[in-house]
Write a protein that holds these residues in place. Sequence first.
Motif, short mmCIF file in Angstrom:
data_model
loop_
_atom_site.label_atom_id
_atom_site.label_comp_id
_atom_site.label_asym_id
_atom_site.label_seq_id
_atom_site.Cartn_x
_atom_site.Cartn_y
_atom_site.Cartn_z
N GLY A 121 0.84 -1.07 0.04
CA GLY A 121 0.01 0.00 0.11
C GLY A 121 0.95 1.27 -0.01
N PRO A 122 0.25 2.51 -0.20
CA PRO A 122 0.85 3.83 -0.32
C PRO A 122 1.92 3.99 0.83
N ALA A 123 1.34 3.93 2.25
CA ALA A 123 2.16 4.12 3.46
C ALA A 123 3.43 3.35 3.36
N GLN A 124 3.36 1.91 3.11
CA GLN A 124 4.63 1.03 3.26
C GLN A 124 5.64 1.57 2.05
N PHE A 125 4.79 1.93 0.70
CA PHE A 125 5.57 2.69 -0.36
C PHE A 125 6.54 3.72 -0.25
N VAL A 126 5.70 4.61 0.77
CA VAL A 126 6.43 5.84 1.04
C VAL A 126 7.76 5.57 2.19
N SER A 127 7.19 4.53 3.05
CA SER A 127 8.56 4.27 3.93
C SER A 127 9.82 3.49 3.04
N LEU A 128 9.32 2.64 2.24
CA LEU A 128 10.47 2.09 1.50
C LEU A 128 11.18 2.70 0.62
N TRP A 129 10.43 3.92 0.00
CA TRP A 129 11.06 4.85 -0.65
C TRP A 129 12.01 5.78 0.01
N ASN A 130 11.63 6.00 1.14
CA ASN A 130 12.40 6.94 1.79
C ASN A 130 13.83 6.22 2.40
N CYS A 131 13.73 4.95 2.79
CA CYS A 131 14.66 3.99 3.08
C CYS A 131 15.69 3.88 1.98
N LEU A 132 15.14 3.61 0.63
CA LEU A 132 16.08 3.32 -0.21
C LEU A 132 16.93 4.53 -0.49
N GLY A 133 16.23 5.68 -0.47
CA GLY A 133 17.00 7.13 -0.57
C GLY A 133 18.16 7.13 0.35
N GLN A 134 17.90 6.41 1.68
CA GLN A 134 19.01 6.34 2.70
C GLN A 134 20.16 5.33 2.17
N TRP A 135 19.86 4.31 1.82
CA TRP A 135 20.63 3.11 1.35
C TRP A 135 21.52 4.15 0.08
N ARG A 136 20.97 4.63 -0.72
CA ARG A 136 21.46 5.04 -1.84
C ARG A 136 22.66 6.24 -1.40
N GLY A 137 22.25 7.16 -0.44
CA GLY A 137 23.32 7.84 0.34
C GLY A 137 24.06 7.22 0.84
N ILE A 138 24.09 6.19 1.57
CA ILE A 138 25.03 5.29 2.22
C ILE A 138 26.15 4.71 0.95
N PHE A 139 25.42 4.24 0.12
CA PHE A 139 26.03 3.58 -0.82
C PHE A 139 27.15 4.47 -1.43
N ASP A 140 26.32 5.88 -1.90
CA ASP A 140 27.23 6.80 -2.43
C ASP A 140 28.65 7.36 -1.56
N ARG A 141 28.32 7.51 -0.37
CA ARG A 141 29.37 7.84 0.69
C ARG A 141 30.21 6.98 0.88
N TYR A 142 30.22 5.63 0.77
CA TYR A 142 31.30 4.69 0.90
C TYR A 142 31.67 4.14 -0.37
N ASP A 143 31.38 4.47 -1.42
CA ASP A 143 31.62 4.14 -2.92
C ASP A 143 32.73 5.20 -3.19
N ARG A 144 33.80 5.17 -2.48
CA ARG A 144 34.58 6.37 -2.45
C ARG A 144 35.38 6.73 -3.83
N ASP A 145 35.51 5.54 -4.61
CA ASP A 145 36.19 5.83 -5.92
C ASP A 145 35.32 5.88 -7.17
N ARG A 146 33.86 5.95 -6.57
CA ARG A 146 32.70 6.24 -7.80
C ARG A 146 32.84 4.99 -8.63
N SER A 147 32.88 3.98 -8.25
CA SER A 147 33.18 2.83 -9.30
C SER A 147 31.67 2.37 -9.36
N GLY A 148 30.83 2.64 -8.84
CA GLY A 148 29.50 1.95 -8.67
C GLY A 148 29.36 0.47 -7.93
N LYS A 149 30.56 0.28 -7.43
CA LYS A 149 30.65 -0.93 -6.54
C LYS A 149 31.32 -0.74 -5.07
#
Lengths: 225, 225
Positions: A111-139
């Motif tokens: 449903g929409p409430a769960q979707f919003v939680s998931l969306w926000n959570c993925l935004g945070q994972w994206r931020g973490i990924f970008d922060r720790y992928d220091r050489d911007r290798s995408g890995k």
Amino acid sequence: MADYNRYGYGGGYGHGPPPSAPPAPTSAPPPSSSSSYGYGYGAVPVAFPPGTHPDVERAFRAADRDGSGAIDEHELQGALSSAYHRFSIRTVRLLIFLFNDPASSSPSRMGPAQFVSLWNCLGQWRGIFDRYDRDRSGKIDSRELTEALRSIGYAVPPSVIELLIANYNNGVPSNGALDFDNFVECGMIVKGLTEKFKEKDTRYTGSATLTYDGFLSMVIPFIVP
Amino acid sequence: MADYNRYGYGGGYGHGPPPSAPPAPTSAPPPSSSSSYGYGYGAVPVAFPPGTHPDVERAFRAADRDGSGAIDEHELQGALSSAYHRFSIRTVRLLIFLFNDPASSSPSRMGPAQFVSLWNCLGQWRGIFDRYDRDRSGKIDSRELTEALRSIGYAVPPSVIELLIANYNNGVPSNGALDFDNFVECGMIVKGLTEKFKEKDTRYTGSATLTYDGFLSMVIPFIVP
């Protein structure tokens, strides 16, 4: 064991504005009770949490092609892929399992409430990924994965990090790395298992006693596709 | 809990002639020590356990196209699919994990001894599947799955059976059923998790105390693809 109690923290995500999610609108609708959200439109009244960004609403409505007010795994896969990354259907099912209410009458739809939680959570994972992928290798490699999980409160032992990396690299741990899809899946698995474990380790001792039935019920939802 | 101790049995498969495996040859070679099998030929000496049926040897040699004496996941998938069923690469990886020595230097490849064990075990799963698929539909439903697992010593609670069935049927448990591939995967997961649990419940009390690290290390190999 020195780091163990860090696993109990885990407060770095799941709530609050995520690092890379759309900014919250400046004029949010007034809060309403969480059991009956204040607004909704379309074929079926769709209840988004107050303050949901219009982009997230739009993504949900675009995915919910039949206007039923809930999206299935393929619709969710489409919605997430357009915004974040191509997620495997396996990852999508895991996300539905982790974000849906276990007592939901339609456990395979979101449903929409769960979707919003998931969306926000993925935004945070994206931020973490970008922060720790220091050489911007995408890995993210094993050292970066260790640091990334530690940054959000999970002190995962090296042997488990090696298992995770190896299993996403055809069994070969050396020089293996994770792309964003696999990183999210790993992170969600660690987060989900840790939360389940904590439910049985309420005093944060670092160990828990499980019954056989409880153990199977806890673990199997993470395993089957 | 009345049925719990049945989980400790589990002796119905993994050893002995499987119900539907090829019949053992009438003139088996004499037993040799298990650490240095008695015969081998080809590019690399390949050590099959004494008494291995020629059909199983042939299947291994046909799969081991480069004659290296070990087969990778795609070669194993091909070998099993020709004899039993089309297995997903995910199931194949799980089988390699479960049958390989954890200390193996090449954990993603399978040698002849492990291949023979796996082949025999699959023969037994095939026999169980056929026995419980009473209407010959090619599918096992939840009641039949419960009985099939119970017949080999695993008393799996109904809630877990529902989880298993639902997850192989897009989250919908009612009227769901498993084909042979999914049945083997379910069975192997239940078997593998039960054996891991038993290692921590050596007195068969029905519960076990696990550390956080131990729990993650135990469970994650079953989860990641």
